[in-house]
Write a protein that holds these residues in place. Sequence first.
Motif, PDB file in Angstrom:
ATOM      1  N   LEU A   1       0.767  -1.287   0.025  1.00  0.00           N
ATOM      2  CA  LEU A   1       0.086  -0.067   0.006  1.00  0.00           C
ATOM      3  C   LEU A   1       0.968   1.310  -0.018  1.00  0.00           C
ATOM      4  O   LEU A   1       0.677   2.144  -0.768  1.00  0.00           O
ATOM      5  N   ASN A   2       1.934   1.264   0.798  1.00  0.00           N
ATOM      6  CA  ASN A   2       2.400   2.443   0.921  1.00  0.00           C
ATOM      7  C   ASN A   2       3.632   2.560  -0.353  1.00  0.00           C
ATOM      8  O   ASN A   2       3.847   4.140  -0.448  1.00  0.00           O
TER       9      ASN A   2
ATOM     10  N   GLY B   1       2.643   2.135  -3.188  1.00  0.00           N
ATOM     11  CA  GLY B   1       1.820   2.511  -4.196  1.00  0.00           C
ATOM     12  C   GLY B   1       1.415   3.891  -4.080  1.00  0.00           C
ATOM     13  O   GLY B   1       0.803   4.616  -5.093  1.00  0.00           O
ATOM     14  N   LEU B   2       1.383   4.313  -2.873  1.00  0.00           N
ATOM     15  CA  LEU B   2       0.803   5.862  -2.742  1.00  0.00           C
ATOM     16  C   LEU B   2       1.926   6.722  -2.778  1.00  0.00           C
ATOM     17  O   LEU B   2       2.360   7.350  -1.762  1.00  0.00           O
TER      18      LEU B   2
ATOM     19  N   SER C   1      -4.710  -5.499  -0.354  1.00  0.00           N
ATOM     20  CA  SER C   1      -4.474  -5.599  -1.862  1.00  0.00           C
ATOM     21  C   SER C   1      -3.427  -7.047  -2.055  1.00  0.00           C
ATOM     22  O   SER C   1      -2.786  -7.454  -1.070  1.00  0.00           O
TER      23      SER C   1
ATOM     24  N   THR D   1      -3.797  -3.984  -6.232  1.00  0.00           N
ATOM     25  CA  THR D   1      -3.221  -2.913  -5.678  1.00  0.00           C
ATOM     26  C   THR D   1      -3.864  -1.694  -6.174  1.00  0.00           C
ATOM     27  O   THR D   1      -3.804  -0.766  -5.419  1.00  0.00           O
TER      28      THR D   1
ATOM     29  N   ASN E   1      -5.688   0.746  -3.476  1.00  0.00           N
ATOM     30  CA  ASN E   1      -4.881   1.890  -2.976  1.00  0.00           C
ATOM     31  C   ASN E   1      -6.001   3.107  -3.288  1.00  0.00           C
ATOM     32  O   ASN E   1      -5.980   4.169  -2.546  1.00  0.00           O
TER      33      ASN E   1
ATOM     34  N   TRP F   1      -7.914   3.404  -0.157  1.00  0.00           N
ATOM     35  CA  TRP F   1      -7.316   4.144   0.770  1.00  0.00           C
ATOM     36  C   TRP F   1      -6.991   5.661   0.670  1.00  0.00           C
ATOM     37  O   TRP F   1      -7.316   6.513   1.607  1.00  0.00           O
ATOM     38  N   GLU F   2      -6.767   6.104  -0.628  1.00  0.00           N
ATOM     39  CA  GLU F   2      -6.585   7.437  -0.931  1.00  0.00           C
ATOM     40  C   GLU F   2      -7.848   8.416  -0.465  1.00  0.00           C
ATOM     41  O   GLU F   2      -7.790   9.473  -0.038  1.00  0.00           O
TER      42      GLU F   2
END
Length: 363
Positions: free
Chosen positions: A26-27, A29-30, A171, A347, A351, A354-355
Amino acid sequence: MLKIVHIVPTYYPYQSGGSAYSLYRLNCGLKNINKVVISEGIKKKKKNDHITHDLNHKVFFHNRFSFFFINRIVKESKKADAIQLSSFFFPPNIFAFIVAKVFRKKIIISPRGEFFEYALSRKKKQKEFFIKIFNLINISSVFHATSEEEIELIREKITSKKKSIIKIFNSFDTEFNETETRLNQFLFLGRINPIKNIHSVFNVLKNTNDITFLIAGEANLPYEKEYLIFLKSEIKRLHLQQKVIFTGKIHNEEKYKLIARSRFLILPSHSENFGNVVLESLSQGTPVIASKGSPWSILENTKCGFHIDFNKEVEIKNSINSLMNLSENDLIQVKKSCRKILENFSTHTINKQWEKLYYSKLL
């Protein structure tokens, strides 16, 4: 730029399980969010050493309850837009709670199955006290769940009025696409922990021929090591030494080759809030037999496995026999169905959710 501070028991590349690696993906991808991860882990030679995964993704490892760990939590959390916890009962969280209360910071909490009855039964009084303290502090918080059952458990245990609950799946993407020949074997993949209920298949296995059960994982904690001893004693008592093989923990490409060689994977856990290993198995077109304690009823609806009660030997036996007798054409169809399921957990898809949460009015 939005800043999220993660306080976690484990994180990639050290001591990482499925949930820790899911958070790492996750991290990664952001890219447009500043992520600072504070984790218990390997002691560094220098107190300020850290790992930088990218410009906005740094990880600090400290010994639990060391001055540096606590100072890092307070220092980074005060400057954060939100504090994200990947465990509810991780003891250092208490400092995050205090910072959140004093400096009016929002907290996102992923209990990762910690509110399930079987998980709460270990150190029960300590956990009940932790819950009481949290409810008393009444912090503004968002709880992250991965199943409807977990949502209900959070509602039951957390009575704080300043909470909301959101469901987001873990994800999953894999770069591996193995084409191994299927062998007459099935697989358990994960921690050797009592909650995983691995021994539930032993009695059924006793009455089967030409099939091998592979247990891929390791026992690290004292009670996990006790469970490993119990498993080995049961294997000996039931004369299963030729049918059950411990492989130890396996990683990366070798893990996916082992999955691709297996007829199916089992997840017999008493409780699972998600079960990343199911997605790992489906990525190789390998069906799964998951317990009713996991949220994987979709397996039966899509013909990618079974969702059964592992307390009932007849259900275990019937599902094993069904998957062992799949024809080559059946396996081709299963593989197509497995790939279809995975689209829901990409993912990119997760993601985006989450955004949306990070920029929503919830925080």
